[in-house]
Design a protein around this motif. Sequence first.
Motif, PDB file in Angstrom:
ATOM      1  N   ALA A 147      45.490  17.461  37.689  1.00  0.00           N
ATOM      2  CA  ALA A 147      45.627  18.709  36.937  1.00  0.00           C
ATOM      3  C   ALA A 147      46.874  19.466  37.386  1.00  0.00           C
ATOM      4  O   ALA A 147      47.171  19.536  38.578  1.00  0.00           O
ATOM      5  N   ASP A 148      47.605  20.012  36.433  1.00  0.00           N
ATOM      6  CA  ASP A 148      48.764  20.856  36.711  1.00  0.00           C
ATOM      7  C   ASP A 148      48.390  22.329  36.763  1.00  0.00           C
ATOM      8  O   ASP A 148      49.047  23.129  37.421  1.00  0.00           O
ATOM      9  N   ILE A 149      47.326  22.675  36.029  1.00  0.00           N
ATOM     10  CA  ILE A 149      46.860  24.054  35.911  1.00  0.00           C
ATOM     11  C   ILE A 149      45.343  24.028  36.050  1.00  0.00           C
ATOM     12  O   ILE A 149      44.684  23.114  35.541  1.00  0.00           O
ATOM     13  N   ILE A 150      44.788  25.030  36.730  1.00  0.00           N
ATOM     14  CA  ILE A 150      43.338  25.169  36.810  1.00  0.00           C
ATOM     15  C   ILE A 150      42.925  26.356  35.949  1.00  0.00           C
ATOM     16  O   ILE A 150      43.409  27.475  36.148  1.00  0.00           O
ATOM     17  N   ASP A 151      42.036  26.105  34.993  1.00  0.00           N
ATOM     18  CA  ASP A 151      41.574  27.150  34.077  1.00  0.00           C
ATOM     19  C   ASP A 151      40.219  27.653  34.566  1.00  0.00           C
ATOM     20  O   ASP A 151      39.208  26.966  34.417  1.00  0.00           O
ATOM     21  N   VAL A 152      40.210  28.832  35.163  1.00  0.00           N
ATOM     22  CA  VAL A 152      39.005  29.375  35.790  1.00  0.00           C
ATOM     23  C   VAL A 152      38.315  30.328  34.830  1.00  0.00           C
ATOM     24  O   VAL A 152      38.914  31.306  34.365  1.00  0.00           O
ATOM     25  N   GLY A 153      37.058  30.052  34.541  1.00  0.00           N
ATOM     26  CA  GLY A 153      36.298  30.905  33.630  1.00  0.00           C
ATOM     27  C   GLY A 153      34.958  31.290  34.221  1.00  0.00           C
ATOM     28  O   GLY A 153      34.291  30.472  34.860  1.00  0.00           O
ATOM     29  N   GLY A 154      34.547  32.528  33.980  1.00  0.00           N
ATOM     30  CA  GLY A 154      33.277  33.003  34.501  1.00  0.00           C
ATOM     31  C   GLY A 154      32.269  33.366  33.447  1.00  0.00           C
ATOM     32  O   GLY A 154      31.245  34.004  33.734  1.00  0.00           O
ATOM     33  N   GLU A 155      32.542  32.953  32.200  1.00  0.00           N
ATOM     34  CA  GLU A 155      31.635  33.288  31.103  1.00  0.00           C
ATOM     35  C   GLU A 155      31.620  32.150  30.102  1.00  0.00           C
ATOM     36  O   GLU A 155      32.666  31.746  29.591  1.00  0.00           O
ATOM     37  N   ILE A 180      47.243  28.819  37.960  1.00  0.00           N
ATOM     38  CA  ILE A 180      45.916  29.166  37.457  1.00  0.00           C
ATOM     39  C   ILE A 180      46.011  29.931  36.139  1.00  0.00           C
ATOM     40  O   ILE A 180      46.837  30.821  35.983  1.00  0.00           O
ATOM     41  N   SER A 181      45.131  29.559  35.218  1.00  0.00           N
ATOM     42  CA  SER A 181      44.904  30.387  34.031  1.00  0.00           C
ATOM     43  C   SER A 181      43.493  30.950  34.148  1.00  0.00           C
ATOM     44  O   SER A 181      42.610  30.315  34.731  1.00  0.00           O
ATOM     45  N   VAL A 182      43.294  32.134  33.620  1.00  0.00           N
ATOM     46  CA  VAL A 182      41.962  32.725  33.629  1.00  0.00           C
ATOM     47  C   VAL A 182      41.427  32.728  32.212  1.00  0.00           C
ATOM     48  O   VAL A 182      42.061  33.223  31.278  1.00  0.00           O
ATOM     49  N   ALA A 226      45.086  38.767  41.445  1.00  0.00           N
ATOM     50  CA  ALA A 226      44.565  37.871  42.485  1.00  0.00           C
ATOM     51  C   ALA A 226      45.370  36.579  42.593  1.00  0.00           C
ATOM     52  O   ALA A 226      45.116  35.778  43.496  1.00  0.00           O
ATOM     53  N   GLY A 227      46.311  36.362  41.657  1.00  0.00           N
ATOM     54  CA  GLY A 227      47.153  35.173  41.755  1.00  0.00           C
ATOM     55  C   GLY A 227      47.181  34.279  40.537  1.00  0.00           C
ATOM     56  O   GLY A 227      47.876  33.257  40.541  1.00  0.00           O
ATOM     57  N   ALA A 228      46.429  34.632  39.487  1.00  0.00           N
ATOM     58  CA  ALA A 228      46.490  33.839  38.252  1.00  0.00           C
ATOM     59  C   ALA A 228      47.850  34.029  37.587  1.00  0.00           C
ATOM     60  O   ALA A 228      48.543  35.026  37.817  1.00  0.00           O
ATOM     61  N   HIS A 229      48.214  33.067  36.741  1.00  0.00           N
ATOM     62  CA  HIS A 229      49.531  33.085  36.104  1.00  0.00           C
ATOM     63  C   HIS A 229      49.457  33.227  34.584  1.00  0.00           C
ATOM     64  O   HIS A 229      50.403  33.691  33.958  1.00  0.00           O
ATOM     65  N   ILE A 230      48.340  32.779  33.983  1.00  0.00           N
ATOM     66  CA  ILE A 230      48.217  32.674  32.527  1.00  0.00           C
ATOM     67  C   ILE A 230      46.895  33.285  32.096  1.00  0.00           C
ATOM     68  O   ILE A 230      45.870  33.122  32.781  1.00  0.00           O
ATOM     69  N   ILE A 231      46.904  33.981  30.960  1.00  0.00           N
ATOM     70  CA  ILE A 231      45.673  34.470  30.341  1.00  0.00           C
ATOM     71  C   ILE A 231      45.274  33.489  29.235  1.00  0.00           C
ATOM     72  O   ILE A 231      46.091  33.163  28.374  1.00  0.00           O
ATOM     73  N   ASN A 232      44.025  33.049  29.244  1.00  0.00           N
ATOM     74  CA  ASN A 232      43.510  32.152  28.215  1.00  0.00           C
ATOM     75  C   ASN A 232      42.356  32.861  27.511  1.00  0.00           C
ATOM     76  O   ASN A 232      41.236  32.902  28.026  1.00  0.00           O
ATOM     77  N   ASP A 233      42.645  33.443  26.347  1.00  0.00           N
ATOM     78  CA  ASP A 233      41.661  34.256  25.624  1.00  0.00           C
ATOM     79  C   ASP A 233      41.226  33.527  24.357  1.00  0.00           C
ATOM     80  O   ASP A 233      41.997  33.421  23.399  1.00  0.00           O
ATOM     81  N   VAL A 234      39.973  33.050  24.346  1.00  0.00           N
ATOM     82  CA  VAL A 234      39.493  32.315  23.180  1.00  0.00           C
ATOM     83  C   VAL A 234      39.396  33.189  21.935  1.00  0.00           C
ATOM     84  O   VAL A 234      39.298  32.676  20.818  1.00  0.00           O
ATOM     85  N   SER A 235      39.425  34.500  22.120  1.00  0.00           N
ATOM     86  CA  SER A 235      39.351  35.397  20.963  1.00  0.00           C
ATOM     87  C   SER A 235      40.719  35.870  20.508  1.00  0.00           C
ATOM     88  O   SER A 235      40.826  36.615  19.532  1.00  0.00           O
ATOM     89  N   ALA A 236      41.770  35.470  21.214  1.00  0.00           N
ATOM     90  CA  ALA A 236      43.147  35.869  20.877  1.00  0.00           C
ATOM     91  C   ALA A 236      43.307  37.386  20.769  1.00  0.00           C
ATOM     92  O   ALA A 236      44.042  37.896  19.929  1.00  0.00           O
ATOM     93  N   GLY A 237      42.589  38.098  21.622  1.00  0.00           N
ATOM     94  CA  GLY A 237      42.698  39.551  21.628  1.00  0.00           C
ATOM     95  C   GLY A 237      41.771  40.261  20.662  1.00  0.00           C
ATOM     96  O   GLY A 237      41.785  41.497  20.596  1.00  0.00           O
ATOM     97  N   LEU A 238      40.937  39.534  19.940  1.00  0.00           N
ATOM     98  CA  LEU A 238      40.038  40.163  18.982  1.00  0.00           C
ATOM     99  C   LEU A 238      38.800  40.752  19.652  1.00  0.00           C
ATOM    100  O   LEU A 238      38.223  41.723  19.164  1.00  0.00           O
ATOM    101  N   SER A 239      38.369  40.156  20.763  1.00  0.00           N
ATOM    102  CA  SER A 239      37.178  40.656  21.447  1.00  0.00           C
ATOM    103  C   SER A 239      37.469  41.952  22.189  1.00  0.00           C
ATOM    104  O   SER A 239      36.644  42.867  22.199  1.00  0.00           O
ATOM    105  N   ASP A 240      38.637  42.020  22.815  1.00  0.00           N
ATOM    106  CA  ASP A 240      39.036  43.219  23.561  1.00  0.00           C
ATOM    107  C   ASP A 240      40.414  43.644  23.069  1.00  0.00           C
ATOM    108  O   ASP A 240      41.413  42.991  23.359  1.00  0.00           O
ATOM    109  N   PRO A 241      40.497  44.738  22.328  1.00  0.00           N
ATOM    110  CA  PRO A 241      41.770  45.163  21.732  1.00  0.00           C
ATOM    111  C   PRO A 241      42.872  45.463  22.739  1.00  0.00           C
ATOM    112  O   PRO A 241      44.047  45.525  22.373  1.00  0.00           O
TER     113      PRO A 241
END
Length: 291
Positions: free
Chosen positions: A44-52, A84-86, A100-115
């Motif tokens: 893996a080149d990037i670790i995608d960490v998700g808590g939900e 890391i992506s979150v 905390a050290g992440a580099h990338i935001i990975n939003d499955v809602s593309a900003g629709l869930s949280d404006p």
Amino acid sequence: MPTPERTKIMGVLNVTPDSFSDGGRYFDHDSAIAHGLELLDSGADIIDVGGESTRPGSVRVDEAEELRRVVPVIRELAAAGATISVDTMRATVAEASLNAGAHIINDVSAGLSDPTMLAVASETAAPVVLMHWRGYLDRASASFHYDDVVAEVIAELKTRIDEAVAVGVKLENLILDPGLGFSKNAEHNWQILAALDEFANLDHRLLVAASRKRFISTLLSPEDPKLAEESAKDQATAAISALSAKAGAWAVRVHEPTTSAIAAKVLDAVNSHASTEASEASEASLDEGRA
């Protein structure tokens, strides 16, 4: 002609008890950190960490719990040198993860869930993944109807691009994800995979996330998708990773990096030789012109 960059491997790290594939395996912090390091060792080149979890029927966790799950894991993996992506739909979690050290935001809602998510991406200048969706998977708003799934997904992604740019996100920081399995049935997913070139030609980095999703299980075990073996799903995922790399995808998001990393390396070698041959052919043509 420059050689295309090798498709990156994004390893999935679910710090959850209920994700569809590996929920609960890495729920405690020590197990999550250890698995993150294993993902790196496996290619893996990037670790995608998700808590939900975003699987159908999942219940959203509150903000404090999501933060408790992901931030300590991100901090430790970042200290170990991981990119890391979150994987989050909350701007507060994205911002804390970046701190905390992440580099990338990975939003499955593309900003629709949280404006406010896109504003955080703009303010921090972090790359942000905009995934196509039409709402939570257990809601009626997550419509499965399309007249032309490829054209409609592209059009809806362009709307999200416009929204991101309007709040100051730089074009070079946008990454697009067609959202396989989200608001789509198996036929839609295969149609999108058949048209990856169209998504890759949108002038933004492309992320393809097919790993172990139900449409793969249905292909492997039509009578009962639950009987599809994990190893077979990972092999099918690697085949999709190869197709994605061939289309020029920036990254593929996978649970098991080894086979997809091999597929990406094979495509990189082919592209490298194809570029060399094209360059030599061009030089030979110029020499003929000089003669």
